[in-house]
Design a protein around this motif. Sequence first.
Motif, PDB file in Angstrom:
ATOM      1  N   PHE A 111      10.851  -8.369  -2.151  1.00 58.36           N
ATOM      2  CA  PHE A 111       9.605  -7.591  -2.064  1.00 58.36           C
ATOM      3  C   PHE A 111       9.547  -6.560  -3.183  1.00 58.36           C
ATOM      4  O   PHE A 111       8.541  -6.449  -3.897  1.00 58.36           O
ATOM      5  N   TYR A 112      10.623  -5.816  -3.360  1.00 54.81           N
ATOM      6  CA  TYR A 112      10.646  -4.790  -4.394  1.00 54.81           C
ATOM      7  C   TYR A 112      10.649  -5.404  -5.798  1.00 54.81           C
ATOM      8  O   TYR A 112      10.046  -4.856  -6.710  1.00 54.81           O
ATOM      9  N   GLN A 113      11.310  -6.543  -5.957  1.00 55.04           N
ATOM     10  CA  GLN A 113      11.286  -7.222  -7.260  1.00 55.04           C
ATOM     11  C   GLN A 113       9.854  -7.611  -7.633  1.00 55.04           C
ATOM     12  O   GLN A 113       9.451  -7.466  -8.789  1.00 55.04           O
ATOM     13  N   GLN A 114       9.075  -8.061  -6.662  1.00 55.36           N
ATOM     14  CA  GLN A 114       7.667  -8.401  -6.920  1.00 55.36           C
ATOM     15  C   GLN A 114       6.871  -7.184  -7.374  1.00 55.36           C
ATOM     16  O   GLN A 114       5.870  -7.325  -8.066  1.00 55.36           O
ATOM     17  N   LEU A 115       7.315  -5.997  -6.992  1.00 52.66           N
ATOM     18  CA  LEU A 115       6.631  -4.758  -7.371  1.00 52.66           C
ATOM     19  C   LEU A 115       7.168  -4.186  -8.681  1.00 52.66           C
ATOM     20  O   LEU A 115       6.776  -3.095  -9.084  1.00 52.66           O
ATOM     21  N   VAL A 133      15.637   0.212  -9.543  1.00 54.99           N
ATOM     22  CA  VAL A 133      14.900   1.198 -10.336  1.00 54.99           C
ATOM     23  C   VAL A 133      13.633   0.558 -10.905  1.00 54.99           C
ATOM     24  O   VAL A 133      13.548  -0.659 -11.069  1.00 54.99           O
ATOM     25  N   LYS A 134      12.680   1.441 -11.238  1.00 56.59           N
ATOM     26  CA  LYS A 134      11.435   0.991 -11.869  1.00 56.59           C
ATOM     27  C   LYS A 134      10.936   2.097 -12.766  1.00 56.59           C
ATOM     28  O   LYS A 134      10.798   3.249 -12.321  1.00 56.59           O
ATOM     29  N   PRO A 135      10.653   1.790 -14.036  1.00 49.49           N
ATOM     30  CA  PRO A 135      10.030   2.798 -14.892  1.00 49.49           C
ATOM     31  C   PRO A 135       8.566   2.961 -14.514  1.00 49.49           C
ATOM     32  O   PRO A 135       7.918   2.003 -14.089  1.00 49.49           O
ATOM     33  N   LEU A 136       8.049   4.176 -14.630  1.00 53.10           N
ATOM     34  CA  LEU A 136       6.637   4.440 -14.387  1.00 53.10           C
ATOM     35  C   LEU A 136       5.973   4.699 -15.719  1.00 53.10           C
ATOM     36  O   LEU A 136       6.420   5.551 -16.474  1.00 53.10           O
ATOM     37  N   GLU A 137       4.929   3.962 -16.012  1.00 56.05           N
ATOM     38  CA  GLU A 137       4.251   4.146 -17.299  1.00 56.05           C
ATOM     39  C   GLU A 137       3.008   4.991 -17.162  1.00 56.05           C
ATOM     40  O   GLU A 137       2.380   5.075 -16.171  1.00 56.05           O
ATOM     41  N   MET A 166       0.836  -1.213   0.000  1.00 57.47           N
ATOM     42  CA  MET A 166       0.000   0.000   0.000  1.00 57.47           C
ATOM     43  C   MET A 166       0.867   1.259   0.000  1.00 57.47           C
ATOM     44  O   MET A 166       0.602   2.211  -0.735  1.00 57.47           O
ATOM     45  N   VAL A 167       1.899   1.265   0.838  1.00 56.22           N
ATOM     46  CA  VAL A 167       2.803   2.422   0.907  1.00 56.22           C
ATOM     47  C   VAL A 167       3.473   2.625  -0.447  1.00 56.22           C
ATOM     48  O   VAL A 167       3.516   3.740  -0.981  1.00 56.22           O
ATOM     49  N   MET A 168       3.983   1.547  -1.034  1.00 56.18           N
ATOM     50  CA  MET A 168       4.696   1.657  -2.307  1.00 56.18           C
ATOM     51  C   MET A 168       3.779   2.092  -3.442  1.00 56.18           C
ATOM     52  O   MET A 168       4.166   2.930  -4.264  1.00 56.18           O
ATOM     53  N   GLU A 169       2.588   1.539  -3.511  1.00 53.60           N
ATOM     54  CA  GLU A 169       1.669   1.938  -4.574  1.00 53.60           C
ATOM     55  C   GLU A 169       1.313   3.415  -4.464  1.00 53.60           C
ATOM     56  O   GLU A 169       1.261   4.132  -5.469  1.00 53.60           O
ATOM     57  N   ALA A 170       1.101   3.888  -3.251  1.00 56.08           N
ATOM     58  CA  ALA A 170       0.756   5.298  -3.055  1.00 56.08           C
ATOM     59  C   ALA A 170       1.926   6.214  -3.394  1.00 56.08           C
ATOM     60  O   ALA A 170       1.747   7.264  -4.023  1.00 56.08           O
ATOM     61  N   ILE A 171       3.132   5.827  -3.016  1.00 55.24           N
ATOM     62  CA  ILE A 171       4.286   6.688  -3.267  1.00 55.24           C
ATOM     63  C   ILE A 171       4.631   6.699  -4.757  1.00 55.24           C
ATOM     64  O   ILE A 171       5.017   7.735  -5.307  1.00 55.24           O
ATOM     65  N   GLU A 172       4.448   5.566  -5.434  1.00 53.26           N
ATOM     66  CA  GLU A 172       4.657   5.534  -6.887  1.00 53.26           C
ATOM     67  C   GLU A 172       3.618   6.405  -7.593  1.00 53.26           C
ATOM     68  O   GLU A 172       3.938   7.107  -8.555  1.00 53.26           O
ATOM     69  N   GLN A 173       2.383   6.349  -7.140  1.00 49.73           N
ATOM     70  CA  GLN A 173       1.325   7.169  -7.735  1.00 49.73           C
ATOM     71  C   GLN A 173       1.629   8.652  -7.534  1.00 49.73           C
ATOM     72  O   GLN A 173       1.435   9.462  -8.442  1.00 49.73           O
ATOM     73  N   LEU A 174       2.133   9.005  -6.367  1.00 53.14           N
ATOM     74  CA  LEU A 174       2.523  10.386  -6.096  1.00 53.14           C
ATOM     75  C   LEU A 174       3.637  10.807  -7.048  1.00 53.14           C
ATOM     76  O   LEU A 174       3.582  11.888  -7.649  1.00 53.14           O
ATOM     77  N   ALA A 175       4.646   9.957  -7.199  1.00 52.16           N
ATOM     78  CA  ALA A 175       5.770  10.268  -8.092  1.00 52.16           C
ATOM     79  C   ALA A 175       5.265  10.505  -9.511  1.00 52.16           C
ATOM     80  O   ALA A 175       5.653  11.477 -10.174  1.00 52.16           O
ATOM     81  N   LYS A 176       4.395   9.619  -9.962  1.00 50.94           N
ATOM     82  CA  LYS A 176       3.833   9.719 -11.307  1.00 50.94           C
ATOM     83  C   LYS A 176       3.043  11.025 -11.463  1.00 50.94           C
ATOM     84  O   LYS A 176       3.168  11.724 -12.471  1.00 50.94           O
TER      85      LYS A 176
END
Length: 144
Positions: A116-120, A140-144, A88-98
């Motif tokens: 954990f991060y690889q699964q995300l 790293v992770k690209p945001l689409e 939940m924390v990661m999804e919200a922070i990625e959405q904020l970044a995007k």
Amino acid sequence: MNIAIGTSKNRPLYEDALRVRRLVFIEEQHVPEEEEIDQFEDDAFHLVLYDGDIPVGAGRLRFIDEGVGKIERICVLPSYRGRGAGRMVMEAIEQLAKSKGAKKVKLNAQTHAEPFYQQLGYTTVSDVFLDAGIPHVAMVKPLE
């Protein structure tokens, strides 16, 4: 559970973020407070995960380059681990970044959290290095 986002100027939220970070990083993992609370606090967005009005998770996001968000200080209280709180924390922070224009995000993961991060969707881009005496890898992770 719900998420709140603010800056260090939002004192109640920021103090809640620090409360979780102190419990996890300083007390549990023995990170020195002067390393945990650093010069980037005022440059970051702070995120807190609440269970009711109790802060149970936290993280912060800052921008290091054009289109690149740096995710830092991701933590969840022990009793909430393995229950989807970290996701939940990661999804919200990625959405904020995007929403702020980031095209990709970076983070330094403690090696025990690398799966954990690889699964995300994060990819490891470094060898193991020490940060506050704890083994980490850059991811790293690209945001689409």
